[in-house]
Write an enzyme that holds these catalytic residues in place. Structure first.
Site, PDB file in Angstrom:
ATOM      1  N   ASP A 142       0.897  -1.047   0.125  1.00  0.00           N
ATOM      2  CA  ASP A 142       0.540   0.669  -0.008  1.00  0.00           C
ATOM      3  C   ASP A 142       0.675   1.401  -0.186  1.00  0.00           C
ATOM      4  OD1 ASP A 142       0.615  -0.042   2.580  1.00  0.00           O
ATOM      5  OD2 ASP A 142      -1.059  -0.003   3.826  1.00  0.00           O
ATOM      6  N   SER A 143       1.833   1.433   0.271  1.00  0.00           N
ATOM      7  CA  SER A 143       2.996   2.176  -0.272  1.00  0.00           C
ATOM      8  C   SER A 143       3.452   2.439  -1.299  1.00  0.00           C
ATOM      9  CB  SER A 143       4.708   1.776  -0.050  1.00  0.00           C
ATOM     10  OG  SER A 143       4.956   0.191  -0.583  1.00  0.00           O
ATOM     11  N   ASP A 162      -1.137  -6.128  -0.390  1.00  0.00           N
ATOM     12  CA  ASP A 162      -1.938  -5.435   0.776  1.00  0.00           C
ATOM     13  C   ASP A 162      -3.220  -4.776   1.103  1.00  0.00           C
ATOM     14  OD1 ASP A 162       0.374  -5.375   2.375  1.00  0.00           O
ATOM     15  OD2 ASP A 162       1.042  -3.173   2.367  1.00  0.00           O
ATOM     16  N   LYS A 175      -1.055  -9.765   2.957  1.00  0.00           N
ATOM     17  CA  LYS A 175       0.031  -8.969   3.638  1.00  0.00           C
ATOM     18  C   LYS A 175      -1.312  -8.150   4.796  1.00  0.00           C
ATOM     19  CE  LYS A 175       3.307  -5.983   3.484  1.00  0.00           C
ATOM     20  NZ  LYS A 175       2.634  -4.920   4.351  1.00  0.00           N
ATOM     21  N   GLU A 215      -1.777  -5.684   8.305  1.00  0.00           N
ATOM     22  CA  GLU A 215      -0.705  -5.444   9.508  1.00  0.00           C
ATOM     23  C   GLU A 215      -1.593  -5.459  10.401  1.00  0.00           C
ATOM     24  OE1 GLU A 215       0.312  -1.047   8.647  1.00  0.00           O
ATOM     25  OE2 GLU A 215       0.999  -1.323   6.980  1.00  0.00           O
ATOM     26  N   GLU A 239       9.335  -4.753  10.263  1.00  0.00           N
ATOM     27  CA  GLU A 239       9.215  -2.949   9.887  1.00  0.00           C
ATOM     28  C   GLU A 239       9.745  -2.209  11.403  1.00  0.00           C
ATOM     29  OE1 GLU A 239       7.000  -1.498   7.387  1.00  0.00           O
ATOM     30  OE2 GLU A 239       7.582   0.724   7.754  1.00  0.00           O
TER      31      GLU A 239
HETATM   32  O1  KIV Z   1       3.859  -1.455   0.918  1.00  0.00           O
HETATM   33  C1  KIV Z   1       4.685  -1.656   1.410  1.00  0.00           C
HETATM   34  O2  KIV Z   1       5.699  -1.423   0.953  1.00  0.00           O
HETATM   35  C2  KIV Z   1       5.424  -2.266   2.962  1.00  0.00           C
HETATM   36  C3  KIV Z   1       6.681  -2.470   2.943  1.00  0.00           C
HETATM   37  C4  KIV Z   1       7.407  -1.090   3.335  1.00  0.00           C
HETATM   38  C5  KIV Z   1       7.187  -3.611   3.729  1.00  0.00           C
HETATM   39  O3  KIV Z   1       4.544  -2.804   3.692  1.00  0.00           O
END
Ligand code: KIV
Length: 280
Positions: A43-44, A89, A118, A120, A187
């Site tokens: 989600d970055s 994500d 993934k 969080e 992280e």
């Molecule tokens: O969204 C992302 O890029 C991440 C990484 C920083 C692990 O979750």
């Protein structure tokens, strides 16, 4: 990496796992050719591709769009035998809005091309994570600095530095393993703590700002290639000064246009001899 089952196997054999973020099809083909094990459509993307200050702007639609683009890019890669797995994500609050919302989001992202999802955090989400896993969805955990909680954490800070916070991370890592996740991102966790957690688990840990004792590493595509230069976290290693290299190349293009050096005859079509295809 052919399947999620190889993650534990890699840890058992002591083979480090290389993960990189990626958000578009052109880059995905290049990343695959470089031999990474896992592509994280993180989600970055909200920050790297859409210019937001944090990841909260990413929603399920945006994640599905970028996962599908990466999936298409991998089909074009030359490295088809070692195709990386796509980790998608679950965006902000997707696993906190109720089971139906979570399962609809999971279905959407898996159908878009993700092979692992993934998410969080873990506290309060244990049953939902177990349900996802029991439903056949491979899950990757993510603890430590969880960017979706950036406001609650008071900013982008290293986590687990005092004894109580370190204990909480140890407990969360164990809880995620018990929920059946396939791997765990750590992280911005002090290296000795990340090493200890990694050694205590059967599932692999993948670190970002968590030192060399993790079972793998992940970095952001734009950071590795030096494409965004306004900020460089301590844990990033740049393998290219990409922004400068691209700027120089693009300046040459602009210069060639201005000075009528582009296009040349060999980049132009003739009336009589041209083939119908523009790319011939
Ligand atoms: O969204 C992302 O890029 C991440 C990484 C920083 C692990 O979750």
């Amino acid at each position: 990496m052919k399947s999620v089952l190889e993650l534990r196997e890699a840890k058992r054999r002591g083979r480090k796992i290389a993960m990189l973020t990626c958000y578009d099809s052109t880059s995905a083909a290049i990343v695959a050719d470089a031999g990474v094990d896992l592509i994280l459509v993180g989600d970055s993307v909200a920050m790297t591709m859409h210019g937001h200050d944090n990841t909260l702007a990413a929603d399920v639609d945006l994640m599905a769009l970028h996962i599908a683009a990466v999936d298409r890019g991998l089909r074009q890669s030359h490295a088809s035998s070692a195709r990386p797995l796509i980790v998608g994500d679950l965006p902000f609050l997707a696993h906190r809005l109720g089971r139906d919302h979570l399962m609809a989001a999971a279905a959407r992202l898996m159908r878009a091309g993700a092979q692992i999802l993934k998410l969080e955090g873990v506290d309060g989400s244990e049953d939902d994570i177990r349900y996802l896993v029991e439903s056949g969805v491979p899950v990757m955990g993510h603890i430590g600095l969880t960017p979706q909680s950036v406001h609650a954490l008071g900013g982008w800070r290293v986590q687990g530095r005092d004894a109580q916070a370190a204990d909480a991370l140890r407990r969360q890592a164990r809880a995620l393993q018990e929920c059946g996740v396939s791997a765990l991102v750590l992280e911005c966790v002090p290296a000795p703590l990340a090493s200890e957690i990694s050694a205590s688990l059967e599932i692999p840990t993948i670190g970002i700002g968590a030192g060399a004792g993790c079972d793998g590493q992940v970095l952001v595509f734009q950071d590795v290639l030096g494409l965004q230069t306004h900020f460089k976290p301590k844990f990033v290693r740049r393998y290219l000064e990409g922004a400068e290299i691209l700027r120089t190349a693009l300046r040459r293009y602009v210069d060639d246009v201005r000075h009528e050096k582009f296009p040349a005859a060999e980049e132009s079509f003739d009336i009589a001899l041209s083939t119908p295809e523009a790319n011939a």
